[in-house]
Motif scaffolding. Sequence first.
Motif, PDB file in Angstrom:
ATOM      1  N   ALA A 190      60.373  37.782  75.169  1.00 50.27           N
ATOM      2  CA  ALA A 190      60.681  36.201  75.778  1.00 50.27           C
ATOM      3  C   ALA A 190      59.541  35.298  76.014  1.00 50.27           C
ATOM      4  O   ALA A 190      59.586  34.262  75.915  1.00 50.27           O
ATOM      5  CB  ALA A 190      61.110  36.708  77.321  1.00 50.27           C
ATOM      6  N   ASP A 191      58.166  36.052  76.038  1.00 51.07           N
ATOM      7  CA  ASP A 191      57.071  35.177  76.343  1.00 51.07           C
ATOM      8  C   ASP A 191      56.706  34.788  74.745  1.00 51.07           C
ATOM      9  O   ASP A 191      55.706  33.836  74.471  1.00 51.07           O
ATOM     10  CB  ASP A 191      55.720  35.885  76.626  1.00 51.07           C
ATOM     11  N   PHE A 192      56.985  35.499  73.614  1.00 49.04           N
ATOM     12  CA  PHE A 192      56.597  34.905  72.235  1.00 49.04           C
ATOM     13  C   PHE A 192      58.059  34.826  71.326  1.00 49.04           C
ATOM     14  O   PHE A 192      58.193  35.683  70.522  1.00 49.04           O
ATOM     15  CB  PHE A 192      55.691  36.036  71.582  1.00 49.04           C
ATOM     16  N   LEU A 200      49.484  35.134  67.373  1.00 49.20           N
ATOM     17  CA  LEU A 200      49.883  36.457  66.798  1.00 49.20           C
ATOM     18  C   LEU A 200      48.948  37.611  67.422  1.00 49.20           C
ATOM     19  O   LEU A 200      49.392  38.491  67.523  1.00 49.20           O
ATOM     20  CB  LEU A 200      49.757  36.374  65.440  1.00 49.20           C
ATOM     21  N   HIS A 201      47.754  37.157  67.587  1.00 53.41           N
ATOM     22  CA  HIS A 201      46.549  38.033  68.033  1.00 53.41           C
ATOM     23  C   HIS A 201      47.115  38.418  69.634  1.00 53.41           C
ATOM     24  O   HIS A 201      47.057  39.773  69.876  1.00 53.41           O
ATOM     25  CB  HIS A 201      45.340  37.386  67.893  1.00 53.41           C
ATOM     26  N   GLU A 202      47.443  37.685  70.375  1.00 50.99           N
ATOM     27  CA  GLU A 202      47.688  37.793  71.671  1.00 50.99           C
ATOM     28  C   GLU A 202      49.068  38.731  71.823  1.00 50.99           C
ATOM     29  O   GLU A 202      48.965  39.420  72.504  1.00 50.99           O
ATOM     30  CB  GLU A 202      48.008  36.248  72.402  1.00 50.99           C
ATOM     31  N   PHE A 203      49.886  38.224  70.722  1.00 50.91           N
ATOM     32  CA  PHE A 203      51.080  39.139  70.920  1.00 50.91           C
ATOM     33  C   PHE A 203      50.660  40.651  70.572  1.00 50.91           C
ATOM     34  O   PHE A 203      51.379  41.431  71.118  1.00 50.91           O
ATOM     35  CB  PHE A 203      51.930  38.550  69.595  1.00 50.91           C
ATOM     36  N   ARG A 204      50.002  40.889  69.602  1.00 53.00           N
ATOM     37  CA  ARG A 204      49.542  42.097  69.240  1.00 53.00           C
ATOM     38  C   ARG A 204      48.818  43.033  70.485  1.00 53.00           C
ATOM     39  O   ARG A 204      48.882  44.112  70.500  1.00 53.00           O
ATOM     40  CB  ARG A 204      48.429  42.235  68.097  1.00 53.00           C
ATOM     41  N   LYS A 205      47.916  42.181  71.192  1.00 44.91           N
ATOM     42  CA  LYS A 205      47.290  42.874  72.400  1.00 44.91           C
ATOM     43  C   LYS A 205      48.546  43.423  73.335  1.00 44.91           C
ATOM     44  O   LYS A 205      48.191  44.303  73.783  1.00 44.91           O
ATOM     45  CB  LYS A 205      46.493  41.896  72.865  1.00 44.91           C
ATOM     46  N   ARG A 206      49.332  42.564  73.643  1.00 42.76           N
ATOM     47  CA  ARG A 206      50.576  42.901  74.343  1.00 42.76           C
ATOM     48  C   ARG A 206      51.254  44.038  73.993  1.00 42.76           C
ATOM     49  O   ARG A 206      51.657  44.996  74.727  1.00 42.76           O
ATOM     50  CB  ARG A 206      51.574  41.536  74.673  1.00 42.76           C
ATOM     51  N   VAL A 207      51.562  43.971  72.878  1.00 43.42           N
ATOM     52  CA  VAL A 207      52.369  45.035  72.028  1.00 43.42           C
ATOM     53  C   VAL A 207      51.619  46.412  71.966  1.00 43.42           C
ATOM     54  O   VAL A 207      52.119  47.435  72.021  1.00 43.42           O
ATOM     55  CB  VAL A 207      52.868  44.694  70.587  1.00 43.42           C
ATOM     56  N   LYS A 208      50.217  46.103  71.667  1.00 41.06           N
ATOM     57  CA  LYS A 208      49.595  47.535  71.571  1.00 41.06           C
ATOM     58  C   LYS A 208      49.500  48.267  73.013  1.00 41.06           C
ATOM     59  O   LYS A 208      49.290  49.387  73.315  1.00 41.06           O
ATOM     60  CB  LYS A 208      48.211  47.207  71.119  1.00 41.06           C
ATOM     61  N   LYS A 209      49.474  47.532  74.063  1.00 42.47           N
ATOM     62  CA  LYS A 209      49.462  48.149  75.405  1.00 42.47           C
ATOM     63  C   LYS A 209      50.561  48.662  75.754  1.00 42.47           C
ATOM     64  O   LYS A 209      50.667  50.068  76.159  1.00 42.47           O
ATOM     65  CB  LYS A 209      49.176  47.111  76.481  1.00 42.47           C
ATOM     66  N   ALA A 237      50.311  45.737  61.231  1.00 46.66           N
ATOM     67  CA  ALA A 237      50.324  44.683  60.215  1.00 46.66           C
ATOM     68  C   ALA A 237      49.903  43.605  60.926  1.00 46.66           C
ATOM     69  O   ALA A 237      49.386  42.653  60.105  1.00 46.66           O
ATOM     70  CB  ALA A 237      52.147  44.496  60.035  1.00 46.66           C
ATOM     71  N   VAL A 238      49.991  43.167  62.029  1.00 45.52           N
ATOM     72  CA  VAL A 238      49.306  42.241  62.576  1.00 45.52           C
ATOM     73  C   VAL A 238      47.596  42.394  62.839  1.00 45.52           C
ATOM     74  O   VAL A 238      47.015  41.507  62.368  1.00 45.52           O
ATOM     75  CB  VAL A 238      49.627  41.903  64.196  1.00 45.52           C
ATOM     76  N   GLY A 239      47.338  43.557  62.920  1.00 42.48           N
ATOM     77  CA  GLY A 239      45.737  43.881  62.939  1.00 42.48           C
ATOM     78  C   GLY A 239      45.207  43.432  61.545  1.00 42.48           C
ATOM     79  O   GLY A 239      44.181  43.142  61.072  1.00 42.48           O
TER      80      GLY A 239
END
Length: 336
Positions: A190-192, A200-209, A237-239
């Motif tokens: 919902a946020d992305f 994309l980097h902020e998305f990755r941080k959220r997903v990694k958590k 992939a994002v990393g």
Amino acid sequence: MNPGVLSARGSLHPDVHSKSHLSMEEWRRLLARCGRKPGRKYVHSLRVATLRLEATLEYCTSRQQADASETDSVQRWRRQGKKLRQALGPVRQADVSLDKLARVRSWAHTDSDGHPVLPKECMGGIEEIERSIKQSREAAAKKLVAVVNRRRKRLNRLSRKVESAFGGFAPSLESGAEERIRAQIASVAADFPALHSENLHEFRKRVKKIRYLAEVFAPHDVAAAHQAALLKRMTGAVGEWHDWQGLTQEAARAEHGNASMAAAAEFLQAQAGRSLESARKLCRQLMTRLLKPAANGNLLHPESEREAADPVPRKPVVSVPSTLRRAAAGRSARVS
């Protein structure tokens, strides 16, 4: 008290064999190692261990009744952990960048047809970027040692208080992890609503958590294991894109009219562009699947699944950068 993820003895739940289940004792051992000599292996392990413990503690405090002093200890440890990660980050990023550049170096060799995969004109720029990153890594490592030694006693004291409060957490006794993880994934979706280079980097941080939390339950819950595997593919992939993008920015900062550096920057930017599109495509596909409830628990093993998204090739499809083409054209005109 049942031995669990945060067992004071450093042991794990009898059914736990996953490397994601790290004890506070193991975390303190890694902290001490990095305070002496922050080698690449220990820097990476400590950073990941800190993130996983933070995810576990956040979940524990939301699920268990804790008094004010216990909650305060957790919050204080997490604040200190964040400062520690801020010091670990530049060292880890430098290590990853050097790995990428070593891969680029391997592309300088000719392919099976005798054609160079990486134009030799780029190598001077690649070598200069490598020297700069090694210097940055050395400075960041010194800063990390200072941060660890300055905060180690406080971190150790807080970690023992956290152990005392939450040492009995056993993921094998939890139920409904899949639904709770999916709810967190839905919040990220919902946020992305759209993914691009700026978010994309902020998305990755959220997903990694969320991934680290899923990995806590993976040994005991097949659905959580499935979620963890797909989330890991997304963060990987994002990393990959983020690492290429970082190298591109490093090259751009050092260009200053240097033709070799400009060629290297253009080459790295092409790699970043390919990995960006690959990451966006894969993330869209996997988010769709992760938001769908499992049908009667019938999940395919993640290793057997094949996505339509194309991975970033190990060796790129390289064309000579336009910078080099222009330089070559100029030389030809002068000769004629």
